[in-house]
Design an enzyme around this catalytic site. Sequence first.
Site, PDB file in Angstrom:
ATOM      1  N   ASP A   8       0.871  -1.164   0.000  1.00 20.32           N
ATOM      2  CA  ASP A   8       0.000   0.000   0.000  1.00 20.32           C
ATOM      3  C   ASP A   8       0.919   1.228   0.000  1.00 20.32           C
ATOM      4  O   ASP A   8       2.109   1.112   0.281  1.00 20.32           O
ATOM      5  CB  ASP A   8      -0.857  -0.033   1.280  1.00 20.32           C
ATOM      6  N   ASP A  10      -0.295   5.097   0.863  1.00 23.64           N
ATOM      7  CA  ASP A  10      -0.606   6.109   1.882  1.00 23.64           C
ATOM      8  C   ASP A  10      -0.639   5.492   3.276  1.00 23.64           C
ATOM      9  O   ASP A  10      -1.408   4.569   3.538  1.00 23.64           O
ATOM     10  CB  ASP A  10      -1.950   6.775   1.567  1.00 23.64           C
TER      11      ASP A  10
HETATM   12  C1  XBP Z   1      -5.514   6.065   0.545  1.00 24.87           C
HETATM   13  C2  XBP Z   1      -6.675   6.897   0.275  1.00 24.87           C
HETATM   14  C3  XBP Z   1      -6.571   7.942  -0.737  1.00 24.87           C
HETATM   15  C4  XBP Z   1      -5.837   9.180  -0.335  1.00 24.87           C
HETATM   16  C5  XBP Z   1      -6.153  10.291  -1.299  1.00 24.87           C
HETATM   17  O1  XBP Z   1      -5.937   4.839   1.136  1.00 24.87           O
HETATM   18  O2  XBP Z   1      -7.718   6.702   0.836  1.00 24.87           O
HETATM   19  O3  XBP Z   1      -7.861   8.314  -1.045  1.00 24.87           O
HETATM   20  O4  XBP Z   1      -6.241   9.599   0.963  1.00 24.87           O
HETATM   21  O5  XBP Z   1      -5.848   9.943  -2.603  1.00 24.87           O
HETATM   22  P1  XBP Z   1      -5.048   3.512   1.073  1.00 24.87           P
HETATM   23  P2  XBP Z   1      -6.734  10.443  -3.846  1.00 24.87           P
HETATM   24  O6  XBP Z   1      -3.743   3.846   1.754  1.00 24.87           O
HETATM   25  O7  XBP Z   1      -5.802   2.497   1.865  1.00 24.87           O
HETATM   26  O8  XBP Z   1      -4.874   3.119  -0.365  1.00 24.87           O
HETATM   27  O9  XBP Z   1      -7.210  11.818  -3.524  1.00 24.87           O
HETATM   28  O10 XBP Z   1      -5.770  10.421  -5.015  1.00 24.87           O
HETATM   29  O11 XBP Z   1      -7.863   9.488  -4.006  1.00 24.87           O
HETATM   30 MG    MG Z   2      -2.953   3.093   3.531  1.00 25.85          MG
END
Ligand code: XBP
Ligand code: MG
Length: 252
Positions: A8, A10
Amino acid sequence: MIKAFIFDVDGTLADTERDGHRVAFNQAFKQAGLDWFWDENTYAELLAVTGGKERMKFYVEQHNKPEKDNPELEQMIRKLHAQKTVNYVALLNDNAIPLRSGVKRLLKEARAANIRLAIATTTTPQNVTALLENALGKESLDWFEVIGAGDIVPNKKPAADIYDYVLKEMDLSASHCVAFEDSLNGIKSSLGAKLSTVITYNGYTQDDDFSGALLVLDKYGDPEDPSEVLEKTIGQPYLTVESIIKLCHEVL
Ligand code: XBP
Ligand code: MG
């Protein structure tokens, strides 16, 4: 036999939410002349919804914003999101967000051990590229065989779609791979795809329920930045490829 690691982005590779995505959203709201503002606590609640466009839509409904009755809301959100992505990439280009402890070392170790690498994230592809290029150099994009990101699948996490997509692209079964996540939505997605999952929690996710995880850590750690949690769990100061593989064999 473990053949691939799927990461993953973020919260896992870097702590991007509070000082990255949240800031970029707020900048976009201001640029559009909206009175929307997401403080850290509001954002903690909004993180229940993955995907920036989906998150904004949820906010408008939850907070009963007048824009909810705008017949062009979808279009407005798409435009806001495009601007947010520009803002977020600019933040990363300013080197605003470093990788988490041990990430670079673990990726390098995995490559040296011929473990195949991939990404499974709900964020927008440009965001992944910008993070990797800034934190690890342009060539690091080639380290990842598949970058599964954003709207490429119909359902974002917690659905398993993005992991299923990556596994299919790599032509691997889940039993040969390990997922790396940081959140409840993330682990729901990876477990949904039947993947053994290593969790590194962060400020937003430390109280999430990580039942079913292979390992739950504060960080992967490095020789100069040991993980106390790992030390207590398996008696090692930092997470290695070897220890991940050993743990998988013990469990499977
Ligand atoms: C990441 C997210 C993303 C980011 C924003 O979740 O939820 O939506 O917060 O990115 P994970 P975008 O780590 O579970 O993948 O604005 O590009 O959608
Ligand atoms: Mg995440």
